[in-house]
Design a protein around this motif. Structure first.
Motif, PDB file in Angstrom:
ATOM      1  N   SER A 120      -1.650   0.877   4.724  1.00 48.77           N
ATOM      2  CA  SER A 120      -0.673  -0.184   4.480  1.00 48.77           C
ATOM      3  C   SER A 120      -1.359  -1.521   4.717  1.00 48.77           C
ATOM      4  N   GLY A 121      -0.859  -2.551   4.032  1.00 50.55           N
ATOM      5  CA  GLY A 121      -1.502  -3.854   4.143  1.00 50.55           C
ATOM      6  C   GLY A 121      -2.780  -3.908   3.328  1.00 50.55           C
ATOM      7  N   HIS A 122      -3.754  -4.672   3.804  1.00 49.81           N
ATOM      8  CA  HIS A 122      -5.020  -4.834   3.076  1.00 49.81           C
ATOM      9  C   HIS A 122      -6.155  -5.044   4.068  1.00 49.81           C
ATOM     10  N   GLU A 145       2.716  -3.391  12.759  1.00 53.67           N
ATOM     11  CA  GLU A 145       2.714  -3.277  11.313  1.00 53.67           C
ATOM     12  C   GLU A 145       2.024  -4.496  10.711  1.00 53.67           C
ATOM     13  N   PRO A 146       1.621  -4.406   9.436  1.00 51.80           N
ATOM     14  CA  PRO A 146       1.012  -5.585   8.808  1.00 51.80           C
ATOM     15  C   PRO A 146       1.936  -6.797   8.905  1.00 51.80           C
ATOM     16  N   GLY A 147       1.354  -7.920   9.317  1.00 46.51           N
ATOM     17  CA  GLY A 147       2.130  -9.140   9.509  1.00 46.51           C
ATOM     18  C   GLY A 147       2.463  -9.413  10.959  1.00 46.51           C
ATOM     19  N   LEU A 162      -3.537  -7.466   9.518  1.00 40.33           N
ATOM     20  CA  LEU A 162      -3.573  -7.502   8.052  1.00 40.33           C
ATOM     21  C   LEU A 162      -3.327  -6.128   7.443  1.00 40.33           C
ATOM     22  N   GLY A 163      -3.748  -5.080   8.135  1.00 41.25           N
ATOM     23  CA  GLY A 163      -3.609  -3.752   7.565  1.00 41.25           C
ATOM     24  C   GLY A 163      -3.722  -2.666   8.620  1.00 41.25           C
TER      25      GLY A 163
END
Length: 365
Positions: A120-122, A145-147, A162-163
């Motif tokens: 998930s994310g990048h 979690e991403p973010g 970020l991921g």
């Protein structure tokens, strides 16, 4: 034998529809069994899947900052190196949960070997200098979690997630093993940390030579420069403990489906043989013995089953990876594992042998 082959040939020409049906049924059954084997390995051995997809390293060596791990690439049996990555230890906090982590310096391009698999994310980007990627077990422990924002309690510095990535390396264990955080060198420097070591992965040509490769690596770098060594067997043993129950459940359902398929095949063959009672009477009248009658039907069904099994193997090998969704992904991963050549041979052979046995029993009766 010539008479048996001649009658079998004439019978197949007279009943082409039945022959095509047997070939198609065998192809479908064998293909389904091969897909089931691929999905079974995909579901019950996620570590092997991750290791294959990430081109994982067989040995990870932690060294002092002054060591030169690049020399390991010249050792016999070493195909590639992952890293070396500069590392340092820290503590991060998220939503009231704290964890000890190993910050691992990484570039914007993921490494070719030992590559984390983003779920998930990048991956890291230059647009987010304070961005990091968390290993999935660490992310679960931090509920991140991403973010989300991670805080470094030592100095109050903030890091942005970020991921989330999967990795075949040993997972985070509170109080025992630090979690893995991939971060850009700039992010580590901005938080005021100092690089305290290096981590290098070795991809071996022969995994069975792991112990020998470790000895050679320690000798090459010097015992004083090596802080810790871990290999793929440790990570695999740890990961397998979590999938034992799932494997047992899938095996139970798989055996039930296999028994049902076997009964269906046996019933179909028995029905076809009974449909030739008049032909059997004619054969016996012209002098065929019970053994010759049995061999006649055996030659027919084994030839058709062999054709169907070969077609199934070729279809799975060539087109299996193009199946949409998880089945196609499972076949792609399964083809790169050590076991597929054996299974790709054993499953069709087992199906042909079973069809031959069912034919013998039905024809003899």
């Amino acid at each position: 034998m010539r008479a048996i082959l001649r009658w079998a040939h004439v019978d197949l020409r007279a009943h082409r529809g039945e022959a095509l049906f047997i070939v198609a049924a065998t192809t479908g059954i064998v293909a389904a069994l091969l897909l089931a084997v691929a999905l079974f390995g995909y579901a019950t051995n996620p570590w092997q899947r991750m290791f294959t997809q990430s081109h994982g390293a067989h040995v990870w060596i932690r060294t002092t900052p002054a060591a030169d791990p690049g020399r390991l690439a010249s050792l016999d049996g070493v195909e590639a190196l992952s890293g070396p990555f500069r590392t340092t230890s820290a503590t991060v906090e998220s939503r009231g949960a704290r964890a000890g982590v190993e910050l691992r310096g990484a570039d914007e391009d993921p490494p070719a070997s030992g590559r984390p698999l983003i779920t998930s994310g990048h991956w890291l980007t230059s647009d987010s200098p304070d961005g990091v990627v968390l290993e999935s077990s660490l992310a679960r422990a931090l509920l991140a979690e991403p973010g989300d924002i991670l805080t470094v309690p030592a100095n109050g510095h903030s890091l942005t997630v970020l991921g989330i990535a999967d990795s075949p390396e040993p997972r985070y264990r509170p109080g025992e093993r630090a979690g893995t955080v991939w971060a850009s060198p700039l992010a580590v420097e901005r938080m005021g940390a100092v690089w305290s070591g290096q981590l290098t992965g070795m991809v071996l040509a022969d995994p069975d030579d792991t112990d020998y490769a470790v000895q050679r690596a320690v000798t090459e770098l010097g015992a004083d420069a090596v802080r810790d060594v871990s290999d793929w067997r440790q990570a695999r043993a740890e990961a397998r403990g979590d999938t034992v129950l799932l494997g047992q459940v899938l095996v139970l359902f798989g055996l039930g489906a296999l028994i049902a398929a076997a009964l269906a095949v046996f019933g179909a063959i028995s029905t076809r043989v009974r449909g030739h009672l008049r032909d059997i009477s004619v054969l016996k009248a012209v002098g065929f013995t019970p053994g010759q009658v049995t061999r006649t039907f055996l030659v027919q069904h084994v030839a058709l089953a062999l054709l169907g099994a070969v077609l199934a193997g070729v279809l799975i090998q060539v087109l299996g990876g193009r199946i949409p969704g998880r089945p196609g992904e499972a076949v792609e991963v399964w083809q790169d594992l050590p076991g597929p050549p054996t299974a790709l041979f054993a499953v069709p052979v087992g199906a042909v042998l079973f069809i031959g046995a069912a034919t013998c029993l039905a024809a003899w009766r």
